[in-house]
Motif scaffolding. Structure first.
Motif, PDB file in Angstrom:
ATOM      1  N   GLN A  96      19.224 -10.842  -6.726  1.00 33.41           N
ATOM      2  CA  GLN A  96      18.743 -11.059  -5.359  1.00 33.41           C
ATOM      3  C   GLN A  96      17.482 -10.249  -5.078  1.00 33.41           C
ATOM      4  O   GLN A  96      16.600 -10.705  -4.340  1.00 33.41           O
ATOM      5  CB  GLN A  96      19.836 -10.713  -4.360  1.00 33.41           C
ATOM      6  N   LEU A  97      17.385  -9.047  -5.631  1.00 33.49           N
ATOM      7  CA  LEU A  97      16.148  -8.283  -5.474  1.00 33.49           C
ATOM      8  C   LEU A  97      14.989  -8.999  -6.151  1.00 33.49           C
ATOM      9  O   LEU A  97      13.865  -9.036  -5.620  1.00 33.49           O
ATOM     10  CB  LEU A  97      16.314  -6.878  -6.063  1.00 33.49           C
ATOM     11  N   ALA A  98      15.240  -9.597  -7.315  1.00 38.23           N
ATOM     12  CA  ALA A  98      14.198 -10.366  -8.001  1.00 38.23           C
ATOM     13  C   ALA A  98      13.776 -11.571  -7.152  1.00 38.23           C
ATOM     14  O   ALA A  98      12.581 -11.883  -7.055  1.00 38.23           O
ATOM     15  CB  ALA A  98      14.710 -10.834  -9.362  1.00 38.23           C
ATOM     16  N   ILE A  99      14.739 -12.232  -6.516  1.00 41.02           N
ATOM     17  CA  ILE A  99      14.437 -13.373  -5.644  1.00 41.02           C
ATOM     18  C   ILE A  99      13.586 -12.931  -4.461  1.00 41.02           C
ATOM     19  O   ILE A  99      12.659 -13.640  -4.040  1.00 41.02           O
ATOM     20  CB  ILE A  99      15.747 -14.031  -5.170  1.00 41.02           C
ATOM     21  N   GLN A 100      13.872 -11.770  -3.913  1.00 39.78           N
ATOM     22  CA  GLN A 100      13.071 -11.263  -2.793  1.00 39.78           C
ATOM     23  C   GLN A 100      11.627 -11.008  -3.215  1.00 39.78           C
ATOM     24  O   GLN A 100      10.692 -11.246  -2.444  1.00 39.78           O
ATOM     25  CB  GLN A 100      13.704  -9.986  -2.239  1.00 39.78           C
ATOM     26  N   PHE A 101      11.435 -10.524  -4.431  1.00 38.95           N
ATOM     27  CA  PHE A 101      10.072 -10.337  -4.930  1.00 38.95           C
ATOM     28  C   PHE A 101       9.357 -11.677  -5.080  1.00 38.95           C
ATOM     29  O   PHE A 101       8.155 -11.781  -4.792  1.00 38.95           O
ATOM     30  CB  PHE A 101      10.094  -9.600  -6.272  1.00 38.95           C
ATOM     31  N   ILE A 102      10.088 -12.710  -5.537  1.00 37.90           N
ATOM     32  CA  ILE A 102       9.494 -14.047  -5.645  1.00 37.90           C
ATOM     33  C   ILE A 102       9.074 -14.542  -4.265  1.00 37.90           C
ATOM     34  O   ILE A 102       7.973 -15.095  -4.090  1.00 37.90           O
ATOM     35  CB  ILE A 102      10.494 -15.027  -6.287  1.00 37.90           C
ATOM     36  N   ALA A 107       4.906 -15.838  -0.393  1.00 37.10           N
ATOM     37  CA  ALA A 107       4.452 -15.695   0.997  1.00 37.10           C
ATOM     38  C   ALA A 107       2.993 -15.259   1.059  1.00 37.10           C
ATOM     39  O   ALA A 107       2.277 -15.586   2.019  1.00 37.10           O
ATOM     40  CB  ALA A 107       5.334 -14.693   1.732  1.00 37.10           C
ATOM     41  N   LEU A 108       2.528 -14.531   0.044  1.00 35.45           N
ATOM     42  CA  LEU A 108       1.146 -14.054   0.025  1.00 35.45           C
ATOM     43  C   LEU A 108       0.203 -14.979  -0.733  1.00 35.45           C
ATOM     44  O   LEU A 108      -0.914 -15.241  -0.281  1.00 35.45           O
ATOM     45  CB  LEU A 108       1.083 -12.661  -0.608  1.00 35.45           C
ATOM     46  N   PHE A 109       0.650 -15.501  -1.879  1.00 37.18           N
ATOM     47  CA  PHE A 109      -0.272 -16.176  -2.778  1.00 37.18           C
ATOM     48  C   PHE A 109      -0.013 -17.673  -2.952  1.00 37.18           C
ATOM     49  O   PHE A 109      -0.864 -18.367  -3.508  1.00 37.18           O
ATOM     50  CB  PHE A 109      -0.218 -15.521  -4.172  1.00 37.18           C
ATOM     51  N   ILE A 203      10.721 -10.306 -13.778  1.00 35.64           N
ATOM     52  CA  ILE A 203      10.272 -10.975 -12.548  1.00 35.64           C
ATOM     53  C   ILE A 203       9.799  -9.950 -11.532  1.00 35.64           C
ATOM     54  O   ILE A 203       8.737 -10.104 -10.907  1.00 35.64           O
ATOM     55  CB  ILE A 203      11.430 -11.816 -11.962  1.00 35.64           C
ATOM     56  N   ILE A 204      10.572  -8.883 -11.357  1.00 36.98           N
ATOM     57  CA  ILE A 204      10.224  -7.843 -10.389  1.00 36.98           C
ATOM     58  C   ILE A 204       8.896  -7.181 -10.743  1.00 36.98           C
ATOM     59  O   ILE A 204       8.019  -7.003  -9.882  1.00 36.98           O
ATOM     60  CB  ILE A 204      11.351  -6.794 -10.315  1.00 36.98           C
ATOM     61  N   LEU A 205       8.717  -6.823 -12.009  1.00 33.83           N
ATOM     62  CA  LEU A 205       7.497  -6.124 -12.430  1.00 33.83           C
ATOM     63  C   LEU A 205       6.275  -7.025 -12.347  1.00 33.83           C
ATOM     64  O   LEU A 205       5.207  -6.596 -11.889  1.00 33.83           O
ATOM     65  CB  LEU A 205       7.672  -5.605 -13.857  1.00 33.83           C
ATOM     66  N   GLY A 208       5.581  -7.781  -8.620  1.00 34.57           N
ATOM     67  CA  GLY A 208       5.153  -6.537  -7.979  1.00 34.57           C
ATOM     68  C   GLY A 208       3.746  -6.141  -8.381  1.00 34.57           C
ATOM     69  O   GLY A 208       2.939  -5.724  -7.534  1.00 34.57           O
ATOM     70  N   GLN A 209       3.402  -6.293  -9.673  1.00 31.02           N
ATOM     71  CA  GLN A 209       2.067  -5.923 -10.137  1.00 31.02           C
ATOM     72  C   GLN A 209       1.007  -6.838  -9.543  1.00 31.02           C
ATOM     73  O   GLN A 209      -0.052  -6.372  -9.105  1.00 31.02           O
ATOM     74  CB  GLN A 209       2.026  -5.999 -11.671  1.00 31.02           C
ATOM     75  N   ILE A 210       1.269  -8.142  -9.518  1.00 31.81           N
ATOM     76  CA  ILE A 210       0.305  -9.095  -8.945  1.00 31.81           C
ATOM     77  C   ILE A 210       0.102  -8.827  -7.459  1.00 31.81           C
ATOM     78  O   ILE A 210      -1.027  -8.853  -6.946  1.00 31.81           O
ATOM     79  CB  ILE A 210       0.772 -10.544  -9.179  1.00 31.81           C
ATOM     80  N   MET A 211       1.211  -8.576  -6.744  1.00 38.61           N
ATOM     81  CA  MET A 211       1.087  -8.299  -5.309  1.00 38.61           C
ATOM     82  C   MET A 211       0.309  -7.012  -5.065  1.00 38.61           C
ATOM     83  O   MET A 211      -0.520  -6.946  -4.161  1.00 38.61           O
ATOM     84  CB  MET A 211       2.480  -8.201  -4.676  1.00 38.61           C
ATOM     85  N   TYR A 212       0.552  -6.011  -5.885  1.00 41.21           N
ATOM     86  CA  TYR A 212      -0.139  -4.728  -5.713  1.00 41.21           C
ATOM     87  C   TYR A 212      -1.641  -4.893  -5.912  1.00 41.21           C
ATOM     88  O   TYR A 212      -2.451  -4.332  -5.164  1.00 41.21           O
ATOM     89  CB  TYR A 212       0.420  -3.703  -6.696  1.00 41.21           C
ATOM     90  N   GLU A 213      -2.020  -5.678  -6.922  1.00 45.45           N
ATOM     91  CA  GLU A 213      -3.444  -5.839  -7.236  1.00 45.45           C
ATOM     92  C   GLU A 213      -4.161  -6.762  -6.253  1.00 45.45           C
ATOM     93  O   GLU A 213      -5.336  -6.542  -5.948  1.00 45.45           O
ATOM     94  CB  GLU A 213      -3.594  -6.383  -8.657  1.00 45.45           C
ATOM     95  N   GLY A 214      -3.473  -7.795  -5.769  1.00 42.06           N
ATOM     96  CA  GLY A 214      -4.164  -8.770  -4.928  1.00 42.06           C
ATOM     97  C   GLY A 214      -3.839  -8.693  -3.454  1.00 42.06           C
ATOM     98  O   GLY A 214      -4.353  -9.492  -2.665  1.00 42.06           O
ATOM     99  N   MET A 215      -3.014  -7.734  -3.058  1.00 44.01           N
ATOM    100  CA  MET A 215      -2.557  -7.669  -1.679  1.00 44.01           C
ATOM    101  C   MET A 215      -3.675  -7.356  -0.704  1.00 44.01           C
ATOM    102  O   MET A 215      -3.724  -7.909   0.400  1.00 44.01           O
ATOM    103  CB  MET A 215      -1.434  -6.628  -1.547  1.00 44.01           C
TER     104      MET A 215
END
Length: 331
Positions: A96-102, A107-109, A203-205, A208-215
């Motif tokens: 479920q944590l992995a799903i939340q990251f998805i 939601a952003l990209f 999935i989480i990593l 998370g990495q893509i969101m961190y770089e492109g947020m």
């Protein structure tokens, strides 16, 4: 510790679900379903621990998983599968944590894909974490089931440390070696667990990495409120996965792989396991602390409750009471 985990999760989980559904659901959109679903699953996880009171014990080339409880008079075989299901619930929470990251990533990209969290599409995600939860439970319940060698290897240790006969209690165990040979049956179960964990953490990593770089660029295009919410949710997710990974999950995986080192050790691992019972409650606290909307909603609920409970005495009644006191004083 199971009691603490059960009641703390019931208390904090209820607060988070109540605030999410009744006060701030509009701001969260379909993400509210993920938050509520995670808390419900966490409560079921804590309930299993409350009912079955499982224990872990590390002994030489083995990790023992057992219980002294027998609710409803369940047989050892049934109890062992209940214990397997309990570990499967742990796997489902990671999923479920992995799903939340998805969700946060889309939601952003890739906003159009958020539709897959609405309506019947949400069953896709229920099936996802249910599948991996069942697979994990099967790995534990089937591949770690006791055989004659396991009972002989562990029977003396359980009798010495806990004064119980191994045949009288439900026991599952990971035993790395049988003589000079590797117990492949246990290795298959461990491999399934490792595969499931690797998929979820990948999935989480990645997300998370893509969101961190492109947020930074993406958030600049959103309104101030949406920008704040995305930042807060991302911070909460990072804490939700980082803290338990360092404190709980890494030590547990160390315990799972330690039997292959064949060390001459014997100690109860309940201290680490007890952290899992309170983890859902800690997760609720993390979410409510990181997302400011929860603080505002909680203050609003408190103010409304305070107004509702306040006793207001009508002016005419107050005068009558004062008059009666004066008359009584004169008499």
């Amino acid at each position: 510790m199971g009691n603490v985990g059960f009641f703390s999760n019931a208390f904090f989980g209820f607060i988070l679900v109540f605030l999410t559904l009744c006060h701030i659901s509009r701001q969260f959109g379909s993400y509210k379903y993920l938050l509520v679903n995670f808390q419900v699953l966490g409560f079921i996880f804590a309930t299993f621990e409350y009912l079955f009171h499982t224990f872990l014990h590390t002994y030489n080339a083995s990790l023992i998983y057992f219980s002294f409880s027998r609710p409803l008079g369940l047989s050892n075989f049934t109890m062992e599968w209940m214990m397997g299901i309990y570990t499967g619930l742990y796997s489902a929470t990671i999923c479920q944590l992995a799903i939340q990251f998805i969700y946060r990533y889309w939601a952003l990209f890739d906003t159009p894909k958020i539709k897959y969290f609405h309506g019947w599409y949400y069953l896709i995600w229920v099936s996802y974490y249910s599948f991996f939860g069942v697979l994990w439970a099967f790995a534990v319940g089937h591949f770690f089931a006791m055989d004659d060698f396991g009972r002989e290897y562990l029977g003396g240790e359980i009798l010495l440390r806990y004064e119980r006969n191994i045949t009288d209690i439900p026991v599952l165990g990971l035993i790395a070696y049988e003589g000079n040979s590797i117990r492949w049956r246990n290795v298959y179960g461990l491999s399934l667990m490792t595969l499931i964990s690797t998929i979820q953490y990948s999935i989480i990593l990645i997300c998370g990495q893509i969101m961190y770089e492109g947020m930074r660029i993406k958030l600049s295009l959103l309104s101030a409120q949406s920008r704040r919410l995305h930042k807060q949710f991302f911070r909460a997710l990072v804490i939700q996965i980082t803290a338990p990974t360092i404190i709980l999950f890494c030590p547990v995986f160390f315990m799972i792989y330690a039997p292959f080192a064949d060390l001459e050790i014997s100690f109860p691992s309940c201290i680490i396991q007890s952290g899992f019972t309170v983890y859902p409650a800690i997760d609720s606290i993390i979410m409510m602390s990181c997302v400011s909307e929860y603080g505002r909603a909680l203050k609003k609920v408190y103010r409304n409750a305070k107004k509702f409970c306040a006793v207001k005495i009508p002016k005419d009644v107050s005068k009558d009471v004062v008059g009666a006191n004066v008359i009584t004083t004169k008499l």
